[in-house]
Motif scaffolding. Structure first.
Motif, short mmCIF file in Angstrom:
data_model
loop_
_atom_site.label_atom_id
_atom_site.label_comp_id
_atom_site.label_asym_id
_atom_site.label_seq_id
_atom_site.Cartn_x
_atom_site.Cartn_y
_atom_site.Cartn_z
N SER A 152 0.84 -1.21 0.00
CA SER A 152 0.00 0.00 0.00
C SER A 152 0.87 1.25 0.00
O SER A 152 0.60 2.20 -0.75
CB SER A 152 -0.92 -0.01 1.22
N LEU A 153 1.92 1.26 0.80
CA LEU A 153 2.83 2.40 0.85
C LEU A 153 3.50 2.61 -0.50
O LEU A 153 3.64 3.74 -0.97
CB LEU A 153 3.87 2.21 1.95
N ARG A 155 2.30 1.89 -3.46
CA ARG A 155 1.32 2.48 -4.38
C ARG A 155 1.14 3.97 -4.09
O ARG A 155 1.07 4.79 -5.01
CB ARG A 155 -0.02 1.76 -4.28
N ILE A 156 1.07 4.33 -2.83
CA ILE A 156 0.90 5.74 -2.44
C ILE A 156 2.12 6.56 -2.89
O ILE A 156 1.97 7.63 -3.48
CB ILE A 156 0.68 5.86 -0.91
N VAL A 157 3.32 6.07 -2.62
CA VAL A 157 4.52 6.80 -3.00
C VAL A 157 4.62 6.90 -4.52
O VAL A 157 5.02 7.94 -5.05
CB VAL A 157 5.78 6.15 -2.37
N GLN A 159 2.19 7.19 -6.65
CA GLN A 159 1.31 8.28 -7.07
C GLN A 159 1.94 9.64 -6.75
O GLN A 159 1.81 10.59 -7.53
CB GLN A 159 -0.08 8.15 -6.40
N ARG A 160 2.65 9.72 -5.63
CA ARG A 160 3.35 10.96 -5.29
C ARG A 160 4.48 11.24 -6.28
O ARG A 160 4.72 12.39 -6.65
CB ARG A 160 3.86 10.90 -3.86
#
Length: 165
Positions: A152-153, A155-157, A159-160
């Motif tokens: 999950s982390l 995927r979030i990074v 997108q950032r």
């Protein structure tokens, strides 16, 4: 851990350079992309940022690199809070409509694998795209235990990264 301490360390995975083709089996695969603008000038600007670790810095990561501009063999430690991730650039893309680099994990990284950061110009509609591709698997007992959180982390990074340049 500093980037200058990484010379001579081996990669933590066998498939070095594999982000240049189909992702290898046995890993979690990620691919994300986004349109970040239009025109050759936007492409050139995004490439300049990207090659100077702009995706990482723009995503809020700390960057300690052995070179100002990503090049084959550049060593870098990216950080998020107390977590440090040592990597080495394995190849650089230098095509007329696609530029970027991939780095692979070194000992001390929580994951094992490779990540590609690229900017692509599409002449058919003048669009500029930011792209991130990766393959990874846990590299430590604690990252294996935190598997769903780690994915999950990532995927979030990712997108950032896309919004960073």
């Amino acid at each position: 851990m500093k980037s200058s301490d990484l010379a001579g360390l081996p990669f933590t995975y066998a498939e070095v350079g594999a982000t240049a083709g189909p992702p290898p089996p046995g890993y979690h695969h990620l691919h994300a992309s986004a349109v970040i603008g239009h025109g050759r000038a936007r492409f050139a600007d995004a490439v300049e940022q990207l090659m100077r670790w702009g995706m990482q810095r723009g995503a809020g990561l700390s960057v300690d690199a052995t070179t100002e501009v990503a090049a084959v063999g550049s060593e870098v430690v990216v950080g998020l809070g107390p977590v440090r991730a040592p990597c080495r650039v394995v190849y650089v893309l230098d095509e007329p409509d696609r530029r970027g680099f991939a780095y692979g994990t070194l000992p001390g990284h929580a994951e094992s694998g490779e990540e590609l950061f690229a900017v692509r110009y599409d002449p058919s509609d003048d669009s500029v795209h930011a792209e991130v591709s990766a393959f990874s698997r846990p590299g430590t007992w604690w990252s294996k235990l935190a598997g769903p959180v780690t994915s999950s982390l990532q995927r979030i990074v990712s997108q950032r990264y896309l919004r960073a340049i």
